[in-house]
Write an enzyme that holds these catalytic residues in place. Structure first.
Site, mmCIF file in Angstrom:
data_model
loop_
_atom_site.group_PDB
_atom_site.id
_atom_site.type_symbol
_atom_site.label_atom_id
_atom_site.label_comp_id
_atom_site.label_asym_id
_atom_site.label_seq_id
_atom_site.Cartn_x
_atom_site.Cartn_y
_atom_site.Cartn_z
ATOM 1 N N LYS A 1 36.328 -60.089 -76.855
ATOM 2 C CA LYS A 1 35.738 -58.925 -77.509
ATOM 3 C C LYS A 1 35.096 -59.305 -78.841
ATOM 4 C CE LYS A 1 39.325 -56.330 -76.636
ATOM 5 N NZ LYS A 1 40.317 -55.258 -76.693
ATOM 6 N N ARG B 1 44.011 -66.010 -67.498
ATOM 7 C CA ARG B 1 42.925 -65.082 -67.767
ATOM 8 C C ARG B 1 41.681 -65.527 -67.007
ATOM 9 N NH1 ARG B 1 42.598 -63.822 -72.879
ATOM 10 N NH2 ARG B 1 40.396 -63.373 -73.033
ATOM 11 N N GLU C 1 43.493 -52.883 -76.315
ATOM 12 C CA GLU C 1 43.368 -52.490 -77.707
ATOM 13 C C GLU C 1 42.004 -51.821 -77.835
ATOM 14 O OE1 GLU C 1 43.818 -55.823 -80.341
ATOM 15 O OE2 GLU C 1 43.410 -54.589 -82.105
HETATM 16 P P1 ATP Z 1 39.709 -60.383 -75.829
HETATM 17 O O1 ATP Z 1 40.377 -61.722 -75.737
HETATM 18 O O2 ATP Z 1 38.496 -60.228 -74.990
HETATM 19 O O3 ATP Z 1 39.486 -59.924 -77.218
HETATM 20 P P2 ATP Z 1 42.102 -58.988 -75.629
HETATM 21 O O4 ATP Z 1 43.137 -59.714 -74.887
HETATM 22 O O5 ATP Z 1 42.185 -58.958 -77.103
HETATM 23 O O6 ATP Z 1 40.707 -59.407 -75.127
HETATM 24 P P3 ATP Z 1 43.082 -56.461 -74.984
HETATM 25 O O7 ATP Z 1 42.435 -55.156 -75.189
HETATM 26 O O8 ATP Z 1 44.266 -56.808 -75.799
HETATM 27 O O9 ATP Z 1 41.978 -57.522 -75.157
HETATM 28 O O10 ATP Z 1 43.388 -56.688 -73.447
HETATM 29 C C1 ATP Z 1 43.973 -55.750 -72.593
HETATM 30 C C2 ATP Z 1 44.537 -56.475 -71.415
HETATM 31 O O11 ATP Z 1 43.510 -57.188 -70.736
HETATM 32 C C3 ATP Z 1 45.573 -57.489 -71.832
HETATM 33 O O12 ATP Z 1 46.686 -57.387 -70.981
HETATM 34 C C4 ATP Z 1 44.885 -58.806 -71.672
HETATM 35 O O13 ATP Z 1 45.783 -59.822 -71.350
HETATM 36 C C5 ATP Z 1 43.906 -58.514 -70.533
HETATM 37 N N1 ATP Z 1 42.757 -59.404 -70.611
HETATM 38 C C6 ATP Z 1 41.922 -59.581 -71.655
HETATM 39 N N2 ATP Z 1 41.002 -60.529 -71.378
HETATM 40 C C7 ATP Z 1 41.263 -60.963 -70.119
HETATM 41 C C8 ATP Z 1 40.675 -61.944 -69.244
HETATM 42 N N3 ATP Z 1 39.620 -62.675 -69.618
HETATM 43 N N4 ATP Z 1 41.217 -62.102 -68.016
HETATM 44 C C9 ATP Z 1 42.269 -61.373 -67.623
HETATM 45 N N5 ATP Z 1 42.862 -60.447 -68.374
HETATM 46 C C10 ATP Z 1 42.378 -60.230 -69.617
HETATM 47 MG MG MG Z 2 44.347 -58.642 -77.638
#
Ligand code: ATP
Ligand code: MG
Length: 576
Positions: free
Chosen positions: A286, A276, A51
């Site tokens: 984020k 994760r 995102e």
């Molecule tokens: P955050 O939790 O940091 O806000 P998010 O999941 O909202 O991250 P996205 O931009 O939606 O961020 O993530 C893009 C991809 O990265 C998704 O498939 C998500 O599952 C993966 N991702 C995010 N954080 C992690 C993590 N700590 N370890 C592994 N994969 C991750």
């Molecule tokens: Mg997300």
């Protein structure tokens, strides 16, 4: 081997260290099985779906390595898809930084760059299909009521009084929502599933909401926006993704993912969840990283202390070391905490082989060699990298006035201090043996200059009579030295799991995470080093030229120390 984390430091998770064996990759096994059975016609298509509402962090690097890695391994493709359905939080700056970071990590999406917003028309059409099938309805409860009606984990939800509107009425209302006739929150489109479903996400989830906000790509074209659970599965389907890999928190969403695709009777990828990445002494969310930036706790997204890809890059981590790290931690189904020292270990291992050695003095103490001629300069040969003979050697100037590290001298040394002290002889790396004959001090009794003599017979660092010294010091010739600023970093947080610790996570910030040393002296060869170049400063660690470095103010960031000193400090603290 797995260690269990000490209790009291957050969730009960395994701690993965450099001594842990990587878990077997269960996703590879699934893909291999699908290849054998001919499911998806042998294709492998994955996607990385960020995102664009922040910069990528090392957790995303794990997801990038997993998704692009499998595509590469199986000769498939990995799509970069921006999940840009929330117009309020997304910015072009983030889209650009995400692309830069994925490329820097060494991956390429080729022609496969997509935006969920490109599918808005298709998604809208599918929403009308669901309405026509009696599988979605327009609800006019307020957001608070919707929440109330949803029920809890132990109690079933309640059906909305608007749930049984006719398909025709729903279609009319939905079209008028799109036409902008209603205010934000007045209506939503919901899936019609089961208000008593044990999985709360299946209790008539919202598919569309009204948001009278311009979108960074579609502008004013839309005032209704689809939600994640509706958008994601359809986007995967449109792109004919085979394996939709996501993190464990989406486990409950899988039922809805499958439901939407089944109702629409369209191509159906398989969602697979993995754990994760959690990293000790930092935060990987984020939302929290934005808070660190906006709250001025760090100097920006690329502050070298940040766990963002841009922060790691600025600090001097290499893409190879991050990929190695991701390989080492593996892919598992169970949450764990990865020791941040493992990341340091990976970069240290790599730079040990690659980085040229240089000498730099961080806290200079002047040394005058009284028996060395005033007008003389010698060029001494120094080896660039003992791990890599092809790196060759360089010349380092030596003269009567030098700098050594303040820490390398003690006027009244305790028993175990073997470095320089009055009357004692030590070796200067690549140069000579010197003996301290006198100490000049300021009014506070602090040494400001050492008077020494050298033994001309020990050139190169060995005494012909075979006498030994107990220490070898790094040094820099004073008149030739490059003046520079050096920045040292420590963990951003004081607790292993700041997200699980008491109070605000920002309460646990480490006040000493940045130390700026404004008056360092480096060997002159470093004057030519440009931003991003990495070196081992002998005895001090690996350093990288900062992106803001300039000829009139060279700036070096310490990437890592030569050894994991933090672990030692922690052990001491636990004992004491
Ligand atoms: P955050 O939790 O940091 O806000 P998010 O999941 O909202 O991250 P996205 O931009 O939606 O961020 O993530 C893009 C991809 O990265 C998704 O498939 C998500 O599952 C993966 N991702 C995010 N954080 C992690 C993590 N700590 N370890 C592994 N994969 C991750
Ligand atoms: Mg997300």
């Amino acid at each position: 081997m797995k260690q269990t984390k000490p209790t009291g430091s957050g969730a009960d998770m395994d701690l993965i260290t450099k001594d842990s064996a990587p878990p077997p990759n269960f996703i590879r096994y699934i893909i291999e099985e699908d290849q054998k059975t001919g499911r998806f016609d042998g294709r492998v298509v994955t996607r990385f779906p960020p995102e664009p509402n922040g910069y990528l962090h090392i957790g995303h690097a794990k997801s990038i390595c997993v998704n692009f890695g499998f595509a590469r391994e199986f000769g498939g493709a990995c799509h970069l898809r921006f999940d840009d359905t929330n117009p309020a939080k997304e910015e072009v700056e983030y889209v650009d930084s995400i692309q830069e970071d994925v490329h820097w990590l060494g991956f390429d999406w080729g022609p496969h760059r997509y935006f969920a917003s490109d599918y808005f028309d298709t998604l809208y059409g599918f929403a009308e299909t669901l309405i026509q099938k009696g599988k979605a309805y327009v609800d006019s409860l307020s957001p608070d009521q919707i929440r109330e009606y949803r029920g809890t984990l132990t109690e079933p939800g309640k059906e909305s009084p608007y749930r049984n509107r006719s398909a025709a009425e729903n279609l009319d209302l939905f079209r008028r929502m799109r036409a902008g006739e209603f205010a934000d929150g007045e209506h939503v489109l919901r899936a019609k599933i089961d208000m008593a479903a044990p999985n709360i996400l299946m209790r008539d989830p919202t598919l569309y909401r009204i948001r009278k906000t311009a979108h960074h790509r579609t502008g004013e074209a839309w005032c209704i926006y689809p939600l994640y659970d509706f958008t994601h599965c359809i986007s995967d389907s449109i792109e004919r993704v085979t394996h939709s890999l996501c993190t464990l928190e989406f486990e409950n969403n899988r039922e809805l993912y499958d439901w939407v695709l089944n109702q629409l009777e369209i191509y159906h990828p398989q969602q697979i969840e993995f754990a994760r990445l959690n990293l000790s002494y930092t935060v990987l969310s984020k939302r929290k990283l934005i808070e660190l930036v906006r709250g001025g706790h760090v100097a920006g997204w690329d502050d070298p202390r940040m766990p963002t890809i841009s922060g790691l890059r600025r600090r001097g981590y290499t893409p190879e070391s991050i990929r190695t790290f991701c390989k080492r931690i593996g892919v598992a189904k169970r949450d764990s905490m990865v020791d941040i020292a493992l990341l340091d270990y990976c970069v240290r291992e790599e730079l040990n082989k690659r980085a040229n050695r240089v000498m730099g003095v961080l806290r200079p103490l002047k040394v005058v060699i009284e028996n060395y001629p005033e007008d003389r300069t010698e060029e001494l040969e120094a080896i660039n990298n003992p791990e890599d003979p092809s790196a060759g050697a360089r010349q380092v100037p030596f003269s009567r006035e030098l700098y050594i590290e303040r820490d390398d001298f003690m006027e009244n040394p305790p028993k175990k201090f073997f470095r320089l002290a009055p009357g004692r002889e030590v070796r200067l790396r690549y140069a000579y043996f010197i003996t301290c004959t006198d100490v000049i001090k300021d009014e506070n009794g602090e040494a400001t200059e050492l008077r020494c003599t050298y033994d001309p017979e020990t050139k190169g660092g060995d005494a012909p009579d075979g006498r030994k010294v107990k220490a070898t010091l790094h040094w820099v010739s004073a008149p030739h030295a490059l003046e520079a600023e050096v920045r040292l970093f420590n963990h951003l947080f004081l607790t292993e799991n700041p997200s699980a610790a008491k109070g605000e996570f920002t309460d646990h910030l480490n006040p000493d995470s940045l130390e700026i040393l404004p008056d360092c002296r480096l060997e002159p060869s470093l004057a030519e080093a440009g931003p991003g170049e990495r070196f081992q400063f002998e005895r001090l660690g690996y350093f990288c030229v900062d992106k803001a470095s300039a000829p009139d103010l060279p700036i070096f960031n310490r990437i890592v120390t030569l050894r994991d000193t933090w672990a030692k400090i922690q052990k001491k603290a636990q004992k004491g």
